[in-house]
Design a protein around this motif. Structure first.
Motif, PDB file in Angstrom:
ATOM      1  N   ASP A  29       0.832  -1.197   0.000  1.00 54.49           N
ATOM      2  CA  ASP A  29       0.000   0.000   0.000  1.00 54.49           C
ATOM      3  C   ASP A  29       0.870   1.250   0.000  1.00 54.49           C
ATOM      4  N   GLU A  30       1.939   1.209   0.772  1.00 56.66           N
ATOM      5  CA  GLU A  30       2.866   2.334   0.809  1.00 56.66           C
ATOM      6  C   GLU A  30       3.575   2.495  -0.538  1.00 56.66           C
ATOM      7  N   ALA A  31       3.891   1.380  -1.188  1.00 59.79           N
ATOM      8  CA  ALA A  31       4.533   1.426  -2.506  1.00 59.79           C
ATOM      9  C   ALA A  31       3.617   2.090  -3.528  1.00 59.79           C
ATOM     10  N   VAL A  32       2.321   1.806  -3.444  1.00 58.91           N
ATOM     11  CA  VAL A  32       1.350   2.436  -4.349  1.00 58.91           C
ATOM     12  C   VAL A  32       1.336   3.945  -4.126  1.00 58.91           C
ATOM     13  N   LYS A  33       1.331   4.372  -2.868  1.00 64.05           N
ATOM     14  CA  LYS A  33       1.312   5.799  -2.553  1.00 64.05           C
ATOM     15  C   LYS A  33       2.564   6.495  -3.086  1.00 64.05           C
ATOM     16  N   GLN A  34       3.718   5.850  -2.939  1.00 66.48           N
ATOM     17  CA  GLN A  34       4.959   6.436  -3.429  1.00 66.48           C
ATOM     18  C   GLN A  34       4.954   6.537  -4.951  1.00 66.48           C
ATOM     19  N   ALA A  35       4.447   5.498  -5.606  1.00 63.42           N
ATOM     20  CA  ALA A  35       4.377   5.501  -7.068  1.00 63.42           C
ATOM     21  C   ALA A  35       3.423   6.596  -7.552  1.00 63.42           C
ATOM     22  N   TRP A  36       2.318   6.772  -6.846  1.00 58.71           N
ATOM     23  CA  TRP A  36       1.347   7.806  -7.202  1.00 58.71           C
ATOM     24  C   TRP A  36       1.951   9.204  -7.033  1.00 58.71           C
ATOM     25  N   SER A  37       2.715   9.392  -5.973  1.00 60.45           N
ATOM     26  CA  SER A  37       3.370  10.672  -5.731  1.00 60.45           C
ATOM     27  C   SER A  37       4.319  11.019  -6.873  1.00 60.45           C
ATOM     28  N   ALA A  83      -3.507  11.918  -2.134  1.00 64.27           N
ATOM     29  CA  ALA A  83      -3.231  10.494  -1.944  1.00 64.27           C
ATOM     30  C   ALA A  83      -4.493   9.648  -1.996  1.00 64.27           C
ATOM     31  N   ASP A  84      -5.635  10.221  -1.608  1.00 65.72           N
ATOM     32  CA  ASP A  84      -6.890   9.471  -1.587  1.00 65.72           C
ATOM     33  C   ASP A  84      -7.443   9.221  -2.993  1.00 65.72           C
ATOM     34  N   THR A  85      -6.937   9.949  -3.988  1.00 67.45           N
ATOM     35  CA  THR A  85      -7.423   9.792  -5.363  1.00 67.45           C
ATOM     36  C   THR A  85      -7.213   8.370  -5.866  1.00 67.45           C
ATOM     37  N   VAL A  86      -6.174   7.701  -5.364  1.00 66.94           N
ATOM     38  CA  VAL A  86      -5.882   6.340  -5.827  1.00 66.94           C
ATOM     39  C   VAL A  86      -6.967   5.355  -5.418  1.00 66.94           C
ATOM     40  N   ASN A  87      -7.836   5.753  -4.486  1.00 66.44           N
ATOM     41  CA  ASN A  87      -8.911   4.866  -4.039  1.00 66.44           C
ATOM     42  C   ASN A  87     -10.273   5.258  -4.614  1.00 66.44           C
ATOM     43  N   ASP A  88     -10.305   6.297  -5.441  1.00 66.78           N
ATOM     44  CA  ASP A  88     -11.558   6.805  -5.995  1.00 66.78           C
ATOM     45  C   ASP A  88     -11.562   6.614  -7.509  1.00 66.78           C
ATOM     46  N   PRO A  89     -12.292   5.622  -8.019  1.00 61.98           N
ATOM     47  CA  PRO A  89     -12.297   5.341  -9.473  1.00 61.98           C
ATOM     48  C   PRO A  89     -12.713   6.537 -10.315  1.00 61.98           C
ATOM     49  N   GLU A  90     -13.714   7.296  -9.876  1.00 58.83           N
ATOM     50  CA  GLU A  90     -14.213   8.416 -10.668  1.00 58.83           C
ATOM     51  C   GLU A  90     -13.194   9.547 -10.734  1.00 58.83           C
ATOM     52  N   LYS A  91     -12.573   9.857  -9.596  1.00 59.63           N
ATOM     53  CA  LYS A  91     -11.561  10.913  -9.581  1.00 59.63           C
ATOM     54  C   LYS A  91     -10.341  10.520 -10.414  1.00 59.63           C
ATOM     55  N   LEU A  92      -9.938   9.255 -10.326  1.00 62.39           N
ATOM     56  CA  LEU A  92      -8.798   8.795 -11.107  1.00 62.39           C
ATOM     57  C   LEU A  92      -9.113   8.879 -12.596  1.00 62.39           C
ATOM     58  N   VAL A 148      -0.018  -0.954  -8.500  1.00 61.99           N
ATOM     59  CA  VAL A 148      -1.426  -1.199  -8.188  1.00 61.99           C
ATOM     60  C   VAL A 148      -1.802  -2.633  -8.531  1.00 61.99           C
ATOM     61  N   ALA A 149      -1.302  -3.129  -9.661  1.00 62.21           N
ATOM     62  CA  ALA A 149      -1.589  -4.507 -10.065  1.00 62.21           C
ATOM     63  C   ALA A 149      -1.064  -5.494  -9.027  1.00 62.21           C
ATOM     64  N   ASP A 150       0.147  -5.239  -8.512  1.00 59.10           N
ATOM     65  CA  ASP A 150       0.726  -6.117  -7.489  1.00 59.10           C
ATOM     66  C   ASP A 150      -0.100  -6.077  -6.208  1.00 59.10           C
ATOM     67  N   TYR A 151      -0.506  -4.877  -5.814  1.00 58.76           N
ATOM     68  CA  TYR A 151      -1.318  -4.711  -4.603  1.00 58.76           C
ATOM     69  C   TYR A 151      -2.653  -5.436  -4.749  1.00 58.76           C
ATOM     70  N   ASN A 152      -3.340  -5.197  -5.873  1.00 62.03           N
ATOM     71  CA  ASN A 152      -4.648  -5.823  -6.081  1.00 62.03           C
ATOM     72  C   ASN A 152      -4.556  -7.336  -6.119  1.00 62.03           C
ATOM     73  N   SER A 153      -3.500  -7.836  -6.754  1.00 64.22           N
ATOM     74  CA  SER A 153      -3.300  -9.283  -6.818  1.00 64.22           C
ATOM     75  C   SER A 153      -3.080  -9.859  -5.425  1.00 64.22           C
ATOM     76  N   MET A 154      -2.329  -9.130  -4.596  1.00 60.31           N
ATOM     77  CA  MET A 154      -2.035  -9.599  -3.244  1.00 60.31           C
ATOM     78  C   MET A 154      -3.302  -9.729  -2.409  1.00 60.31           C
ATOM     79  N   ILE A 155      -4.155  -8.695  -2.427  1.00 60.42           N
ATOM     80  CA  ILE A 155      -5.307  -8.735  -1.527  1.00 60.42           C
ATOM     81  C   ILE A 155      -6.442  -9.613  -2.063  1.00 60.42           C
ATOM     82  N   ARG A 156      -6.303 -10.092  -3.293  1.00 61.55           N
ATOM     83  CA  ARG A 156      -7.303 -11.016  -3.831  1.00 61.55           C
ATOM     84  C   ARG A 156      -6.945 -12.473  -3.537  1.00 61.55           C
ATOM     85  N   THR A 157      -5.680 -12.697  -3.167  1.00 60.34           N
ATOM     86  CA  THR A 157      -5.165 -14.055  -2.999  1.00 60.34           C
ATOM     87  C   THR A 157      -5.438 -14.578  -1.591  1.00 60.34           C
ATOM     88  N   PHE A 158      -5.896 -15.811  -1.496  1.00 62.74           N
ATOM     89  CA  PHE A 158      -6.130 -16.463  -0.205  1.00 62.74           C
ATOM     90  C   PHE A 158      -4.794 -16.830   0.440  1.00 62.74           C
TER      91      PHE A 158
END
Length: 207
Positions: free
Chosen positions: A29-37, A85-94, A152-162
């Motif tokens: 999650d922190e990596a996503v924020k840094q990449a977004w910055s 930073a919150d824009t990364v969690n808002d599909p419409e704003k992104l 983001v792809a790495d993050y999403n893949s991680m939280i989808r995995t059991f």
């Protein structure tokens, strides 16, 4: 005895969280924020070049007012967006952010195509410097955007995995929106510009 028991329970909980990917989620999650910055930094760098670039081209191509207006308006639209930073969690704003940046990128491409009609402008040292800065910035934008997309792809893949998905649900981690593929193609494709037969002749003298 009770104190020791509490410590053991706490250690078990921490160990369980680590085993279920909680710590990894925090890092990702922190990596996503840094990449977004970094994406925002590079887009801002591009926006900062616009005024000087437009003014330099105007000195040689006063008749290309439509292109100047397009670039100026596109930059203003980018500047009006409330992005953080919150824009990364808002599909419409992104989506709005991506569309505005794509519009500015297209307007800048048309401005550079206009410059091809003015040999004296192309030979101007200031314009050459600004052009080189713009090209370098566009490359940095592409790199930063691609890194963000992968993060983001790495993050999403991680939280989808059991069993990470169970931990994600417990702590409220959700799938993050990403740049759309179609819009990415549009951003990276140079626009086709038809000057037609009414294009004014290049200026005969420099400013």
């Amino acid at each position: 005895m009770m104190k020791t028991l509490r410590v053991l329970v706490l250690l078990l909980i921490l160990g369980g969280l680590s085993g279920c990917g909680y710590n990894a989620m925090q890092r990702q999650d922190e990596a996503v924020k840094q990449a977004w910055s970094e994406v925002l930094n590079q887009y801002q760098r591009r926006a900062d070049l616009v005024p000087n670039l437009v003014n330099t081209v105007k000195g040689y191509a006063q008749h290309e007012e439509k292109v100047f207006v397009e670039v100026t308006n596109a930059r203003a639209k980018v500047g009006s967006l409330q992005v953080n930073a919150d824009t990364v969690n808002d599909p419409e704003k992104l989506k709005q952010f991506q569309a505005a940046q794509g519009e500015l990128g297209g307007a800048l491409s048309r401005l550079m195509v206009v410059s091809e009609n003015y040999p004296q402008l192309k030979a101007d040292g200031l314009f050459q410097n600004l052009q080189a800065q713009l090209e370098g910035t566009e490359n940095r934008v592409t790199v930063a955007r691609n890194r963000y997309i992968q993060s983001v792809a790495d993050y999403n893949s991680m939280i989808r995995t059991f069993p990470n998905n169970l931990t994600a649900k417990m702590f409220g981690y959700q799938i993050k929106p990403n740049f759309s593929v179609d819009n990415e193609k549009a951003i990276s494709t140079a626009p086709t510009v038809d000057f037609g037969t009414n294009t004014p002749a290049p200026a005969s003298s420099a400013h």
